[in-house]
Design an enzyme around this catalytic site. Structure first.
Site, PDB file in Angstrom:
ATOM      1  N   GLY A  13       0.831  -1.204   0.000  1.00 30.42           N
ATOM      2  CA  GLY A  13       0.000   0.000   0.000  1.00 30.42           C
ATOM      3  C   GLY A  13       0.867   1.255   0.000  1.00 30.42           C
ATOM      4  CB  SER A 247      13.657 -16.934   9.392  1.00 30.43           C
ATOM      5  OG  SER A 247      14.160 -16.582   8.132  1.00 30.43           O
ATOM      6  NE  ARG A 283       9.285 -20.165   2.451  1.00 33.60           N
ATOM      7  CZ  ARG A 283       9.122 -18.871   2.691  1.00 33.60           C
ATOM      8  NH1 ARG A 283       7.926 -18.314   2.529  1.00 33.60           N
ATOM      9  NH2 ARG A 283      10.130 -18.126   3.077  1.00 33.60           N
ATOM     10  CG  HIS A 340       4.439 -18.249   5.903  1.00 33.22           C
ATOM     11  ND1 HIS A 340       4.755 -17.427   6.960  1.00 33.22           N
ATOM     12  CD2 HIS A 340       5.286 -17.890   4.892  1.00 33.22           C
ATOM     13  CE1 HIS A 340       5.748 -16.609   6.620  1.00 33.22           C
ATOM     14  NE2 HIS A 340       6.072 -16.859   5.371  1.00 33.22           N
ATOM     15  CB  SER A 379       6.185 -12.147  -0.381  1.00 35.60           C
ATOM     16  OG  SER A 379       5.087 -11.389   0.005  1.00 35.60           O
ATOM     17  CG  LEU A 380       9.484  -8.642   2.131  1.00 35.39           C
ATOM     18  CD1 LEU A 380      10.769  -8.517   2.935  1.00 35.39           C
ATOM     19  CD2 LEU A 380       8.394  -7.801   2.786  1.00 35.39           C
TER      20      LEU A 380
HETATM   21  C1  LIG Z   1       6.276 -13.991   9.952  1.00 31.65           C
HETATM   22  C2  LIG Z   1       6.383 -13.632   8.497  1.00 31.65           C
HETATM   23  C3  LIG Z   1       7.645 -13.483   7.918  1.00 31.65           C
HETATM   24  C4  LIG Z   1       7.757 -13.170   6.572  1.00 31.65           C
HETATM   25  N1  LIG Z   1       9.007 -13.017   6.012  1.00 31.65           N
HETATM   26  C5  LIG Z   1       9.138 -12.695   4.710  1.00 31.65           C
HETATM   27  C6  LIG Z   1      10.427 -12.493   4.133  1.00 31.65           C
HETATM   28  O1  LIG Z   1      11.461 -12.596   4.797  1.00 31.65           O
HETATM   29  N2  LIG Z   1      10.494 -12.171   2.806  1.00 31.65           N
HETATM   30  C7  LIG Z   1       9.384 -12.039   2.017  1.00 31.65           C
HETATM   31  O2  LIG Z   1       9.516 -11.756   0.827  1.00 31.65           O
HETATM   32  N3  LIG Z   1       8.141 -12.191   2.562  1.00 31.65           N
HETATM   33  C8  LIG Z   1       7.991 -12.501   3.874  1.00 31.65           C
HETATM   34  N4  LIG Z   1       6.732 -12.655   4.420  1.00 31.65           N
HETATM   35  C9  LIG Z   1       5.547 -12.317   3.612  1.00 31.65           C
HETATM   36  C10 LIG Z   1       5.419 -10.788   3.486  1.00 31.65           C
HETATM   37  O3  LIG Z   1       5.804 -10.190   4.678  1.00 31.65           O
HETATM   38  C11 LIG Z   1       4.000 -10.339   3.142  1.00 31.65           C
HETATM   39  O4  LIG Z   1       3.490 -11.108   2.099  1.00 31.65           O
HETATM   40  C12 LIG Z   1       3.994  -8.874   2.707  1.00 31.65           C
HETATM   41  O5  LIG Z   1       4.645  -8.086   3.664  1.00 31.65           O
HETATM   42  C13 LIG Z   1       2.571  -8.430   2.503  1.00 31.65           C
HETATM   43  O6  LIG Z   1       2.543  -7.037   2.363  1.00 31.65           O
HETATM   44  P1  LIG Z   1       1.149  -6.340   2.041  1.00 31.65           P
HETATM   45  O7  LIG Z   1       1.419  -4.889   1.903  1.00 31.65           O
HETATM   46  O8  LIG Z   1       0.496  -7.020   0.913  1.00 31.65           O
HETATM   47  O9  LIG Z   1       0.231  -6.651   3.303  1.00 31.65           O
HETATM   48  P2  LIG Z   1       0.333  -6.325   4.911  1.00 31.65           P
HETATM   49  O10 LIG Z   1       1.687  -5.895   5.317  1.00 31.65           O
HETATM   50  O11 LIG Z   1      -0.256  -7.512   5.519  1.00 31.65           O
HETATM   51  O12 LIG Z   1      -0.622  -5.080   5.038  1.00 31.65           O
HETATM   52  C14 LIG Z   1      -2.021  -5.209   4.945  1.00 31.65           C
HETATM   53  C15 LIG Z   1      -2.651  -3.885   5.311  1.00 31.65           C
HETATM   54  O13 LIG Z   1      -4.044  -3.955   5.065  1.00 31.65           O
HETATM   55  C16 LIG Z   1      -4.765  -3.547   6.229  1.00 31.65           C
HETATM   56  N5  LIG Z   1      -6.057  -4.226   6.200  1.00 31.65           N
HETATM   57  C17 LIG Z   1      -6.348  -5.542   6.311  1.00 31.65           C
HETATM   58  N6  LIG Z   1      -7.677  -5.742   6.216  1.00 31.65           N
HETATM   59  C18 LIG Z   1      -8.245  -4.520   6.052  1.00 31.65           C
HETATM   60  C19 LIG Z   1      -9.581  -4.058   5.896  1.00 31.65           C
HETATM   61  N7  LIG Z   1     -10.606  -4.895   5.883  1.00 31.65           N
HETATM   62  N8  LIG Z   1      -9.793  -2.733   5.755  1.00 31.65           N
HETATM   63  C20 LIG Z   1      -8.752  -1.850   5.747  1.00 31.65           C
HETATM   64  N9  LIG Z   1      -7.458  -2.235   5.877  1.00 31.65           N
HETATM   65  C21 LIG Z   1      -7.221  -3.552   6.031  1.00 31.65           C
HETATM   66  C22 LIG Z   1      -3.848  -3.926   7.376  1.00 31.65           C
HETATM   67  O14 LIG Z   1      -4.201  -3.216   8.551  1.00 31.65           O
HETATM   68  C23 LIG Z   1      -2.508  -3.505   6.790  1.00 31.65           C
HETATM   69  O15 LIG Z   1      -2.340  -2.114   6.886  1.00 31.65           O
HETATM   70  C24 LIG Z   1       6.595 -12.987   5.772  1.00 31.65           C
HETATM   71  C25 LIG Z   1       5.331 -13.134   6.365  1.00 31.65           C
HETATM   72  C26 LIG Z   1       5.227 -13.458   7.706  1.00 31.65           C
HETATM   73  C27 LIG Z   1       3.862 -13.628   8.302  1.00 31.65           C
END
Ligand SMILES: Cc1cc2nc3c(=O)[nH]c(=O)nc-3n(C[C@H](O)[C@H](O)[C@H](O)COP(=O)(O)OP(=O)(O)OC[C@H]3O[C@@H](n4cnc5c(N)ncnc54)[C@H](O)[C@@H]3O)c2cc1C
Length: 544
Positions: A13, A247, A283, A340, A379-380
């Site tokens: 976002g 990790s 994985r 995950h 994913s990042l």
């Molecule tokens: C423990 C862990 C470790 C990880 N390590 C890695 C790594 O080392 N390398 C890698 O590439 N990936 C990793 N991942 C995966 C990666 O972190 C995520 O896929 C990525 O950060 C997702 O980013 P995002 O912006 O899509 O979502 P998020 O960071 O999940 O953000 C979602 C946003 O949406 C908001 N939201 C949710 N529902 C609603 C709603 N209904 N209305 C309004 N807002 C809402 C939340 O509050 C938040 O602000 C890891 C995941 C986990 C759980």
């Protein structure tokens, strides 16, 4: 000036918001919590890229090849090419805006091995890669807030899309502090709401990510994709609150998986089957192998010297000590696979537009780049990259007409007020917990027809009883109104898993153990008035 509404303020976002603001658009960035609390901050392991001067003789072509192979050839080659070609620039950009990457002995960005990689290409910031990227992007967002181009709206949850005849004109948001709905009109809406953790209860991820937005938009006509592909991370540790992620970096640093046989001897089952690289299989493969041992499995890194463990895996050391009193420099970690990551979500084309015009999706809520299984570290990368791609697409779009939805807003607000006034008769928390139990039990690493049908029937029971379920005044309104969307999503996930009669990537069917050529396409599902229709994307209608 174009107005963009971005819902969700994790890495994807914020990346989209900054990219839109840089192009002169005005952004509303709405989320219930500040970015510092998004799931993105949990990412520890790293972000993938091939840097120009790497010492591994790694190439962008290898990154593309590994990503496509890791995803069991279900991701689109063109989109993956864009992602991998853009990765080097993204690392440079992240450094420029203040992300502090770890350095190796020669002062170059340090990188490590992750599963399914032909070369070491995961760059990291100590044990806090996600936190570093969130912090850096947050500063960029602040810069544009000061310039008046980004407006943060905290305490705001997605309620529904303002959609007519397949076009999106904005969204209705729910204000947690006002308890009121608000229509926000925009030239483009970008969903960045993360994965679907709540559907499965205890996972490695955040309970902020419940999948409601995807479920609601599905109900409103958006096509969803690849829902059956759910990543079970092979190495997680049970704690009271959640499944704690151990990790992949541990296996990247040489960690070995084993179980104990009847003589209490260690069996290094991954190495026995796949050779020296066995522990670093993708994985999906490692999770399935752990499942098939039927035994308690452990991950050992204690053979590394303490100094190296403290330098390279400090967070794993601290987590294990804090939550389970396990000293990883001396003893192995008990691990088991757990939900995950979600490869499936809102179907998007290569420019991140969904099946609804002017509605985009980025980050984990969008299904793109990862096919049937995601590689760690991708994913990042996809979250940062996808935000930029969507912003580019939005800039190119001609302005369309504007429609007001004040009557819809009024009706939805009345529904919410009326519901809140009714007596509380049903514990919502109970239904949510039960849905999670149904999903965990019937949609595990290996699924079969009977368990999938059983799961569908149980979810259908709740969907059919929806009219009798009264609002629960003891919880936030959001939990009440979001439940039907979550139920519909749960039903769609089970439907897709039943439809795919083969085993591919993270989707394993007991009765269909092989990859079937006829299923070499992504799954698409749409909803119309209670009917779920599933098909394969043979034409490459979405990601290509
Ligand atoms: C423990 C862990 C470790 C990880 N390590 C890695 C790594 O080392 N390398 C890698 O590439 N990936 C990793 N991942 C995966 C990666 O972190 C995520 O896929 C990525 O950060 C997702 O980013 P995002 O912006 O899509 O979502 P998020 O960071 O999940 O953000 C979602 C946003 O949406 C908001 N939201 C949710 N529902 C609603 C709603 N209904 N209305 C309004 N807002 C809402 C939340 O509050 C938040 O602000 C890891 C995941 C986990 C759980």
């Amino acid at each position: 000036m174009k107005n963009v509404l971005i819902i969700g303020s994790g890495i994807s976002g914020m990346s989209c918001a900054v990219n839109c603001a840089e192009k002169g658009m005005h952004v509303i960035l709405a989320s219930p919590f500040p970015s510092e609390r998004a799931q993105s901050v949990m990412a520890a392991g790293g972000i993938n890229a091939v840097l120009e001067d790497n010492e591994e003789d790694d190439t962008v072509e290898s990154h593309i090849k590994d990503t496509l192979k890791g995803g069991a050839y279900l991701a689109g080659e063109e989109s993956v090419r864009g992602l991998c070609e853009g990765a080097g620039k993204i690392i440079k950009y992240l450094e420029d805006i203040g992300t502090v990457f770890s350095l190796d002995d020669k002062g170059r960005p340090a990188h490590r091995a992750f599963g399914g990689q032909s070369h070491k290409r995961t760059y990291y910031c100590g044990a806090s890669t996600g936190k570093q990227i969130v912090t850096a992007l947050n500063m960029e967002v602040r810069r544009f807030e000061t310039a008046g181009l980004i407006e943060r709206r905290l305490g705001m949850c997605f309620h529904s899309g303002l959609i007519k005849d397949g076009i999106c004109y904005g969204a209705i948001l729910y204000g947690e502090s006002t308890n009121k709905l608000e229509a926000v009109y925009a030239d483009a809406v970008v969903m960045a709401t993360g994965g679907q953790n709540v559907l499965f209860g205890k996972t490695t991820g955040s309970t902020q990510c419940d999948g409601y937005a995807a479920g609601k938009l599905f109900e409103q006509g958006a096509v969803l994709k690849n829902l059956e592909f759910i990543q079970y991370h092979p190495t997680t540790m049970e704690t009271a609150q959640k499944r704690m992620l151990i990790s992949e970096a541990v296996r990247g640093e040489g960690g070995r998986l084993f179980y104990l046989d009847e003589n209490n001897e260690r069996v290094y089952f991954m190495e026995n089957k796949y050779g020296p690289e066995g522990n670093l299989q993708t994985r999906d493969v490692v999770s399935r192998e752990i499942y098939e041992t039927g035994k308690d499995v452990y991950l050992d890194i204690s053979f590394l010297d303490r100094k190296t463990i403290f330098a390279r895996l400090p967070e794993v050391y601290e987590l294990c000590l804090k939550y389970r009193n396990i000293d990883i420099t001396r003893e192995p970690i008990p691990v088991a696979p757990s939900v995950h990551f979600f490869m499936g979500g809102l179907a998007v084309k290569n420019d991140h537009e969904t099946s609804i015009r002017n509605l985009y999706a980025v980050g984990e809520c969008a299904s793109i780049y990862h096919g049937a299984n995601r590689l760690g570290g991708n994913s990042l990368l996809a979250a940062v990259y996808g935000g930029g791609v969507a912003a580019d697409a939005i800039t190119r779009r001609e302005d369309g007409e504007k429609i007001l939805f004040e009557d819809v807003l009024k009706k939805e607000q009345e529904k919410l007020t009326q519901a809140a006034d009714t007596e509380s008769t049903f514990a919502y928390a109970h239904i949510r917990d039960d849905v999670a139990k149904i999903m965990q039990e019937n949609l595990g690493i290996v699924r079969d027809e009977k368990s999938l049908i059983d799961g569908m029937e149980q979810i259908d029971f709740y969907i059919k009883s929806a009219g009798q379920i009264k609002y629960d005044n003891s919880v936030l309104q959001y939990f009440n109104y979001s439940l039907p969307g979550i139920l519909i999503l749960a039903r769609a996930v089970l439907t897709c898993a039943r439809f795919r009669k083969e085993s591919r990537g993270s989707h394993n069917r007991k009765e269909f153990t092989e990859i079937e050529a006829g299923f070499s396409y992504p799954t698409l599902i749409s909803y119309d008035n209670g009917n779920y229709s599933v098909r394969l994307d043979k034409e490459g209608e979405y990601e290509s």
